[in-house]
Write an enzyme that holds these catalytic residues in place. Structure first.
Site, short mmCIF file in Angstrom:
data_model
loop_
_atom_site.label_atom_id
_atom_site.label_comp_id
_atom_site.label_asym_id
_atom_site.label_seq_id
_atom_site.Cartn_x
_atom_site.Cartn_y
_atom_site.Cartn_z
N LYS A 155 30.47 63.87 -27.73
CA LYS A 155 30.93 63.91 -29.13
C LYS A 155 29.80 63.66 -30.14
CE LYS A 155 35.76 62.77 -28.37
NZ LYS A 155 36.84 61.78 -28.48
N ASP A 193 39.77 63.49 -34.52
CA ASP A 193 40.21 62.16 -34.05
C ASP A 193 40.56 61.28 -35.24
OD1 ASP A 193 39.94 62.55 -31.31
OD2 ASP A 193 37.84 61.92 -31.29
P1 ATR Z 1 33.85 58.90 -26.54
O1 ATR Z 1 33.28 60.03 -27.28
O2 ATR Z 1 35.14 59.23 -25.87
O3 ATR Z 1 33.96 57.65 -27.37
P2 ATR Z 1 31.34 58.02 -25.48
O4 ATR Z 1 30.71 58.39 -26.78
O5 ATR Z 1 30.65 58.37 -24.21
O6 ATR Z 1 32.79 58.62 -25.36
O7 ATR Z 1 31.63 56.43 -25.54
C1 ATR Z 1 32.24 55.76 -24.52
C2 ATR Z 1 32.44 54.28 -24.90
O8 ATR Z 1 33.07 53.61 -23.80
C3 ATR Z 1 31.15 53.53 -25.17
O9 ATR Z 1 31.40 52.49 -26.10
C4 ATR Z 1 30.82 52.95 -23.79
O10 ATR Z 1 29.99 51.81 -23.82
P3 ATR Z 1 28.37 51.96 -23.89
O11 ATR Z 1 28.04 52.22 -25.32
O12 ATR Z 1 27.88 50.67 -23.38
O13 ATR Z 1 28.03 53.12 -22.98
C5 ATR Z 1 32.22 52.55 -23.35
N1 ATR Z 1 32.35 52.41 -21.90
C6 ATR Z 1 32.43 53.41 -20.98
N2 ATR Z 1 32.59 52.89 -19.73
C7 ATR Z 1 32.59 51.54 -19.89
C8 ATR Z 1 32.71 50.44 -18.97
N3 ATR Z 1 32.86 50.64 -17.66
N4 ATR Z 1 32.70 49.20 -19.49
C9 ATR Z 1 32.56 48.98 -20.80
N5 ATR Z 1 32.43 49.97 -21.72
C10 ATR Z 1 32.45 51.23 -21.26
#
Ligand code: ATR
Length: 293
Positions: free
Chosen positions: A70, A106
């Site tokens: 995104k 969104d």
């Molecule tokens: P989206 O566009 O759906 O928001 P993204 O931009 O990849 O997807 O963001 C995913 C979010 O979920 C991020 O805040 C990510 O944390 P990081 O910034 O540390 O990567 C969070 N996230 C994904 N898997 C996670 C996990 N197992 N534990 C904690 N946070 C997680």
């Protein structure tokens, strides 16, 4: 009789195995009496730029963007609308004459979800879990809806501070407090907040026993929203419900952002409430039958 050209649509992301977007959009195409299809455009991270360049010319009319692109897709687009620019995240792309136009549905989708559930956020305090593309749209909605203070918790602190800086500078809202994403830090905030929103993928199938937060005691005044929709009742929402909080699952935002995207691609207005009822039912059936595969 004039026959509309088929709308060729898709979803760009990785991994896409769980996505209900084809079901949602093919239903809307049928409702609009418009021929077309919606395909999964599974794309590894390293292929993003090449894939976007190929989509520009291969006859697609538009596509959605999901995890993890995104934010990463923005530099590859020709134009980005005001909301997507403010959020720094695009979830819908319209292709016209080989040009790529980015939008963020969104944000209006989240606002529609709040309205649908009569949730008033003005002058209230929120805790947002996550700082990715979805979090950016949610934070922007909260600010435009008059939120007083936003606590932001994220695994990677630099992503949280980047969000605060980007959105703070774009909107003039600086009442953010970043907190570490651990159970102790975030549960200690529960008495200070009115609404908590999980924007991360934690708790999504197949990792359904994962949660960022257990609600330790009675939280009758609290509203808990999870953007995860598979499963509908995540461990996060189950715990919130048990503590007496009002809960909203991720299917509503999913439906409303999808309706907004289809309006852009088809250039037709879609009655949100009528479409919502049918879509929610259809998607729940799909989740029951195929959500665990
Ligand atoms: P989206 O566009 O759906 O928001 P993204 O931009 O990849 O997807 O963001 C995913 C979010 O979920 C991020 O805040 C990510 O944390 P990081 O910034 O540390 O990567 C969070 N996230 C994904 N898997 C996670 C996990 N197992 N534990 C904690 N946070 C997680």
């Amino acid at each position: 009789m004039f026959k509309s050209k088929p709308l060729r649509l898709g979803l760009l992301g990785h991994p896409l195995g769980h996505s209900l977007s084809p079901v949602l959009h093919e239903h809307l195409l049928k409702e609009l009496d418009r021929p077309g299809n919606y395909e999964l455009l599974e794309t590894p991270r390293y292929q993003l730029e090449d894939r976007v360049a190929a989509l520009r010319t291969d006859g697609l009319n538009g596509f959605n963007v999901t995890i993890p692109f995104k934010q990463k897709i923005v530099p590859f687009l020709d134009e980005v609308d005001e909301v997507a620019k403010l959020a720094g995240a695009v979830n819908t792309v319209l292709i016209r004459r080989k040009k790529l136009y980015g939008f963020n549905t969104d944000k209006p989708g989240f606002e529609h979800t709040l309205k649908f559930h009569d949730i008033e956020v003005a002058k209230r305090q929120a805790l947002v879990l996550g700082a990715g593309g979805a979090a950016r749209a949610v934070v922007l909605s909260l600010i435009h809806s008059g939120i007083r203070k936003i606590y932001l918790a994220n695994r990677t602190m630099t992503h949280a501070t980047a969000l605060v800086e980007d959105i703070g500078l774009a909107t003039g809202f600086f009442n953010f407090i970043t907190v570490p994403l651990n159970a102790v830090a975030i549960s200690s905030l529960l008495d200070s907040i009115d609404i908590v929103i999980n924007t991360t993928s934690v708790g999504m199938w197949p990792n359904i026993s994962d949660t960022l937060l257990e609600f330790p005691k009675l939280q009758k005044e609290l509203i808990a929203i999870d953007l995860v929709y598979n499963p509908l009742q995540t461990r996060f929402l189950k715990s919130a419900k048990k503590s007496g909080a009002t809960v909203v699952d991720g299917l509503d935002l999913f439906v409303f952002q999808g309706i907004e995207a289809m309006q852009l691609w088809s250039r037709r207005r879609i009655g949100h409430d009528t479409a919502y009822a049918k879509l929610r039912k259809l998607l729940m059936e799909h989740l029951e039958n195929y959500g665990r595969t």
